[in-house]
Scaffold this motif. Structure first.
Motif, PDB file in Angstrom:
ATOM      1  N   VAL A 128       0.839  -1.201   0.000  1.00 45.72           N
ATOM      2  CA  VAL A 128       0.000   0.000   0.000  1.00 45.72           C
ATOM      3  C   VAL A 128       0.876   1.254   0.000  1.00 45.72           C
ATOM      4  O   VAL A 128       0.619   2.204  -0.754  1.00 45.72           O
ATOM      5  N   GLU A 129       1.919   1.255   0.823  1.00 49.91           N
ATOM      6  CA  GLU A 129       2.818   2.419   0.865  1.00 49.91           C
ATOM      7  C   GLU A 129       3.448   2.674  -0.503  1.00 49.91           C
ATOM      8  O   GLU A 129       3.534   3.817  -0.954  1.00 49.91           O
ATOM      9  N   LYS A 130       3.905   1.606  -1.173  1.00 45.29           N
ATOM     10  CA  LYS A 130       4.533   1.762  -2.486  1.00 45.29           C
ATOM     11  C   LYS A 130       3.540   2.304  -3.503  1.00 45.29           C
ATOM     12  O   LYS A 130       3.880   3.172  -4.304  1.00 45.29           O
ATOM     13  N   LEU A 131       2.309   1.792  -3.471  1.00 48.13           N
ATOM     14  CA  LEU A 131       1.297   2.253  -4.418  1.00 48.13           C
ATOM     15  C   LEU A 131       0.885   3.697  -4.140  1.00 48.13           C
ATOM     16  O   LEU A 131       0.593   4.451  -5.069  1.00 48.13           O
ATOM     17  N   GLU A 132       0.858   4.088  -2.868  1.00 47.69           N
ATOM     18  CA  GLU A 132       0.475   5.457  -2.519  1.00 47.69           C
ATOM     19  C   GLU A 132       1.531   6.473  -2.933  1.00 47.69           C
ATOM     20  O   GLU A 132       1.219   7.647  -3.120  1.00 47.69           O
ATOM     21  N   GLU A 133       2.789   6.044  -3.078  1.00 43.39           N
ATOM     22  CA  GLU A 133       3.844   6.959  -3.503  1.00 43.39           C
ATOM     23  C   GLU A 133       3.572   7.499  -4.902  1.00 43.39           C
ATOM     24  O   GLU A 133       3.926   8.620  -5.215  1.00 43.39           O
ATOM     25  N   GLY A 134       2.939   6.660  -5.747  1.00 41.41           N
ATOM     26  CA  GLY A 134       2.543   7.115  -7.068  1.00 41.41           C
ATOM     27  C   GLY A 134       3.601   7.055  -8.142  1.00 41.41           C
ATOM     28  O   GLY A 134       3.328   7.308  -9.306  1.00 41.41           O
ATOM     29  N   ASP A 135       4.841   6.735  -7.808  1.00 43.00           N
ATOM     30  CA  ASP A 135       5.917   6.691  -8.795  1.00 43.00           C
ATOM     31  C   ASP A 135       6.186   5.267  -9.283  1.00 43.00           C
ATOM     32  O   ASP A 135       7.301   4.946  -9.675  1.00 43.00           O
ATOM     33  N   VAL A 136       5.164   4.425  -9.275  1.00 41.63           N
ATOM     34  CA  VAL A 136       5.318   3.021  -9.650  1.00 41.63           C
ATOM     35  C   VAL A 136       4.861   2.857 -11.100  1.00 41.63           C
ATOM     36  O   VAL A 136       3.759   3.288 -11.454  1.00 41.63           O
ATOM     37  N   PRO A 137       5.693   2.236 -11.949  1.00 43.20           N
ATOM     38  CA  PRO A 137       5.268   1.979 -13.326  1.00 43.20           C
ATOM     39  C   PRO A 137       4.008   1.106 -13.345  1.00 43.20           C
ATOM     40  O   PRO A 137       3.780   0.304 -12.428  1.00 43.20           O
ATOM     41  N   LEU A 138       3.203   1.270 -14.383  1.00 46.03           N
ATOM     42  CA  LEU A 138       1.912   0.592 -14.461  1.00 46.03           C
ATOM     43  C   LEU A 138       2.012  -0.917 -14.268  1.00 46.03           C
ATOM     44  O   LEU A 138       1.264  -1.497 -13.481  1.00 46.03           O
ATOM     45  N   GLU A 139       2.922  -1.576 -14.977  1.00 47.38           N
ATOM     46  CA  GLU A 139       3.054  -3.033 -14.867  1.00 47.38           C
ATOM     47  C   GLU A 139       3.391  -3.451 -13.438  1.00 47.38           C
ATOM     48  O   GLU A 139       2.849  -4.419 -12.911  1.00 47.38           O
ATOM     49  N   LYS A 140       4.288  -2.728 -12.812  1.00 46.13           N
ATOM     50  CA  LYS A 140       4.676  -3.033 -11.430  1.00 46.13           C
ATOM     51  C   LYS A 140       3.501  -2.765 -10.489  1.00 46.13           C
ATOM     52  O   LYS A 140       3.270  -3.522  -9.552  1.00 46.13           O
ATOM     53  N   ALA A 141       2.742  -1.709 -10.736  1.00 44.59           N
ATOM     54  CA  ALA A 141       1.575  -1.393  -9.918  1.00 44.59           C
ATOM     55  C   ALA A 141       0.538  -2.514 -10.002  1.00 44.59           C
ATOM     56  O   ALA A 141      -0.072  -2.889  -8.992  1.00 44.59           O
ATOM     57  N   ILE A 142       0.357  -3.057 -11.191  1.00 43.98           N
ATOM     58  CA  ILE A 142      -0.593  -4.166 -11.360  1.00 43.98           C
ATOM     59  C   ILE A 142      -0.117  -5.383 -10.584  1.00 43.98           C
ATOM     60  O   ILE A 142      -0.914  -6.047  -9.903  1.00 43.98           O
ATOM     61  N   ASN A 143       1.182  -5.671 -10.638  1.00 46.92           N
ATOM     62  CA  ASN A 143       1.729  -6.796  -9.879  1.00 46.92           C
ATOM     63  C   ASN A 143       1.550  -6.591  -8.378  1.00 46.92           C
ATOM     64  O   ASN A 143       1.198  -7.519  -7.648  1.00 46.92           O
ATOM     65  N   TYR A 144       1.828  -5.363  -7.916  1.00 48.22           N
ATOM     66  CA  TYR A 144       1.617  -5.052  -6.497  1.00 48.22           C
ATOM     67  C   TYR A 144       0.151  -5.247  -6.111  1.00 48.22           C
ATOM     68  O   TYR A 144      -0.166  -5.804  -5.060  1.00 48.22           O
ATOM     69  N   TYR A 145      -0.746  -4.770  -6.971  1.00 49.18           N
ATOM     70  CA  TYR A 145      -2.175  -4.885  -6.704  1.00 49.18           C
ATOM     71  C   TYR A 145      -2.588  -6.354  -6.595  1.00 49.18           C
ATOM     72  O   TYR A 145      -3.308  -6.738  -5.670  1.00 49.18           O
ATOM     73  N   GLN A 146      -2.117  -7.185  -7.532  1.00 50.04           N
ATOM     74  CA  GLN A 146      -2.454  -8.615  -7.493  1.00 50.04           C
ATOM     75  C   GLN A 146      -1.927  -9.269  -6.220  1.00 50.04           C
ATOM     76  O   GLN A 146      -2.632 -10.043  -5.569  1.00 50.04           O
ATOM     77  N   GLU A 147      -0.698  -8.960  -5.858  1.00 45.81           N
ATOM     78  CA  GLU A 147      -0.114  -9.521  -4.635  1.00 45.81           C
ATOM     79  C   GLU A 147      -0.889  -9.038  -3.413  1.00 45.81           C
ATOM     80  O   GLU A 147      -1.157  -9.804  -2.488  1.00 45.81           O
ATOM     81  N   GLY A 148      -1.271  -7.771  -3.424  1.00 42.53           N
ATOM     82  CA  GLY A 148      -2.054  -7.225  -2.314  1.00 42.53           C
ATOM     83  C   GLY A 148      -3.398  -7.914  -2.163  1.00 42.53           C
ATOM     84  O   GLY A 148      -3.845  -8.185  -1.044  1.00 42.53           O
TER      85      GLY A 148
END
Length: 77
Positions: A20-40
């Protein structure tokens, strides 16, 4: 992030908070954000399942009046 081994509720929550902290920073590339979201989402389901399991166990321990159900302690021979 999570391993195939079973992790504790607390470990899952820590990993989820990190995501959540990484996603809230907003500087995450789209593909990485999707991976984070799936893991979350996986971690969120794991935590939810663990909480449901605890609720079921507590319901077995307590009766309708909120009192502990008697149980037998088996002694080692």
């Amino acid at each position: 992030m999570s391993n195939s081994k079973e992790i504790s509720f607390e470990e899952a929550m820590e990993q989820l908070e990190t995501i959540v902290e990484k996603l809230e920073e907003g500087d995450v590339p789209l593909e990485k954000a999707i991976n984070y979201y799936q893991e979350g989402m996986k971690l969120s389901k794991l935590c939810s399942d663990k909480l449901s399991n605890v609720q079921e166990k507590m319901a077995q321990i307590m009766n309708e009046q909120g009192e502990l159900e008697p149980f037998e302690v088996q002694e080692d021979k």
